[in-house]
Design a protein around this motif. Structure first.
Motif, PDB file in Angstrom:
ATOM      1  N   CYS A 102     -10.611   5.729   9.556  1.00  0.00           N
ATOM      2  CA  CYS A 102      -9.339   6.318   9.139  1.00  0.00           C
ATOM      3  C   CYS A 102      -8.437   6.408  10.366  1.00  0.00           C
ATOM      4  O   CYS A 102      -7.323   5.894  10.358  1.00  0.00           O
ATOM      5  N   ARG A 126      -8.582  -2.120  10.560  1.00  0.00           N
ATOM      6  CA  ARG A 126      -7.631  -1.038  10.330  1.00  0.00           C
ATOM      7  C   ARG A 126      -7.993   0.157  11.205  1.00  0.00           C
ATOM      8  O   ARG A 126      -9.126   0.275  11.676  1.00  0.00           O
ATOM      9  N   LYS A 131      -0.986   9.453  12.043  1.00  0.00           N
ATOM     10  CA  LYS A 131      -1.654   9.885  10.811  1.00  0.00           C
ATOM     11  C   LYS A 131      -0.793  10.833   9.972  1.00  0.00           C
ATOM     12  O   LYS A 131      -0.315  11.843  10.483  1.00  0.00           O
ATOM     13  N   HIS A 272      -9.650   5.695  -0.257  1.00  0.00           N
ATOM     14  CA  HIS A 272      -8.714   6.794  -0.499  1.00  0.00           C
ATOM     15  C   HIS A 272      -8.640   7.137  -1.986  1.00  0.00           C
ATOM     16  O   HIS A 272      -8.216   8.229  -2.347  1.00  0.00           O
ATOM     17  N   GLU A 298     -12.652   2.129   4.420  1.00  0.00           N
ATOM     18  CA  GLU A 298     -12.819   2.924   5.637  1.00  0.00           C
ATOM     19  C   GLU A 298     -14.285   2.945   6.060  1.00  0.00           C
ATOM     20  O   GLU A 298     -15.177   3.234   5.247  1.00  0.00           O
ATOM     21  N   ASP A 309     -11.020  11.980   7.230  1.00  0.00           N
ATOM     22  CA  ASP A 309     -11.570  11.242   6.084  1.00  0.00           C
ATOM     23  C   ASP A 309     -13.036  10.824   6.202  1.00  0.00           C
ATOM     24  O   ASP A 309     -13.450   9.819   5.604  1.00  0.00           O
ATOM     25  N   GLN A 312     -15.314   9.978   3.032  1.00  0.00           N
ATOM     26  CA  GLN A 312     -15.163   8.737   2.270  1.00  0.00           C
ATOM     27  C   GLN A 312     -15.528   7.485   3.078  1.00  0.00           C
ATOM     28  O   GLN A 312     -15.494   6.378   2.557  1.00  0.00           O
TER      29      GLN A 312
HETATM   30 MN    MN Z   1      -7.875   7.735   5.700  1.00  0.00          MN
END
Ligand code: MN
Ligand code: PEP
Length: 346
Positions: A102, A126, A131, A272, A298, A309, A312
């Motif tokens: 993230c 990524r 953020k 997400h 992610e 995050d 996830q």
């Molecule tokens: Mn994220």
């Protein structure tokens, strides 16, 4: 409005008609299908009388297009668009897989994970440097330092980098440093930001807003395209519904709907959408089966201690085993996963 041209109309007649349309303050998209040639009129055609074009000798028919999005509209561009991102492409038969944490947390973190992701078959890296956090007290990103770390990870692996831009003030730095600019869900309708990235030619990953309708999402793509940048990729990342048991609800139908309405590539972000790592595999597989052009996933070296995050994020091993399944599924669906960048092979 779309003008269907008569068969056998000469290039000079098309040029002359195009000039006449442009002199009325409209832009023209010239496209063909197997049999015919068309001119799509882009701009405000609401007060225009179709008969004014119908009378021209090269015109077969004039069709009004009620949709407010034109450049993003499949009616104006029947073929699927393929967008080049670094040395890779998104759209077409091969799926593009974007993976990474993230947030960028340190150079060591991002370089280590970039190597693992490349090994597992990701095509893009990524990582958020800026953020968009719900709380002003949460970690806000390493900002320009984070961009530099992403560039180091790219230099080490060759993976093109994708990262989120939140402010118009950093557009130039992003154009110089990244391969694809992400516009996050919370900024999908930040029209100034859309216009600014539209003035560049850097590919834009346009995430769907938290509660955006299909039309609103396409109108945001239209902002970017109207400003001059056709390199837009849509990203379905889950929407707000009455259900609170998951972070968002992955709208898998968005994929075929966008394919119907638009020629732009669309990818799915199951991370997400679900907000929990155990939901990522189902979301990713559904995206592939629904016809998405890629995935954004992610992945964190140590999810339990991620700065954002973590719940996830997959571990690199989990991502690697998911990639195996995605590769088989892609073949079953008549697609394949793009080969990772070959610029550098660290
Ligand atoms: Mn994220
Ligand atoms: C992200 O990709 O890290 C992110 C914040 O995504 P979204 O804008 O979809 O919430």
């Amino acid at each position: 409005m779309i003008i269907v041209l008569k068969q056998g109309v000469t290039a000079s007649a098309i040029k002359e008609l195009t000039n006449r349309i442009e002199s009325q303050g409209l832009a023209v998209s010239h496209f063909t299908d197997i049999k015919r040639e068309f001119l799509g009129l882009i701009g405000d055609t609401t007060g225009m009388d179709p008969h004014q074009w119908q009378a021209s000798p090269e015109v077969e028919q004039v069709i009004r297009v009620a949709d407010p999005y034109k450049r993003a509209n499949r009616k104006f561009h029947p073929q699927n668009s393929i967008v080049s991102v670094g040395d890779q492409t998104i759209g077409g038969d091969r799926l593009g897989i974007i993976a990474g944490p993230c947030s960028v947390e340190s150079e060591e973190q991002i370089v280590t994970i970039a190597k693992q992701l490349k090994q597992a078959g990701a095509n893009f890296l990524r990582g958020g440097a800026f953020k968009p956090r719900t709380s002003p007290y949460s970690f806000q990103g390493l900002e320009l330092e984070g961009l530099k770390m992403l560039q180091t990870a790219k230099a080490e692996t060759g993976l093109p980098i994708v990262t989120e831009l939140m402010s118009t003030k950093w557009v130039d730095q992003f154009v110089e440093s990244v391969d694809m600019i992400q516009i996050g869900a919370r900024n999908m309708q930040n029209f100034d930001l859309l216009k600014e990235v539209g003035r560049t030619q850097t590919p834009v990953l346009l995430k769907r807003g938290l509660s955006a309708t299909y039309k609103e999402w396409l109108m945001s793509a239209e902002y970017i395209m109207a400003a001059g940048n056709d390199n837009v990729i849509l990203c379905e990342r889950g929407i707000r519904t009455f259900e609170t048991g998951t972070r968002n609800t992955l709208d898998i139908q968005a994929v075929p709907v966008m394919k119907e309405l638009s020629h732009l590539p669309i990818i799915v972000d199951p991370s997400h959408a679900g907000g929990m790592s155990y939901l990522v595999e189902a979301g990713a597989k559904s995206g592939v089966v629904a016809g998405a052009d890629g995935l954004m996933i992610e992945v964190h070296n140590d999810p339990a201690n991620a700065w954002s995050d973590g719940e996830q994020c997959l571990t690199p091993d989990e991502f690697s085993s998911l990639m195996e399944k995605i590769r088989s599924l892609a073949i079953f669906e008549g697609r394949s996963v793009a080969e990772a960048s070959t610029i550098l092979t660290n």
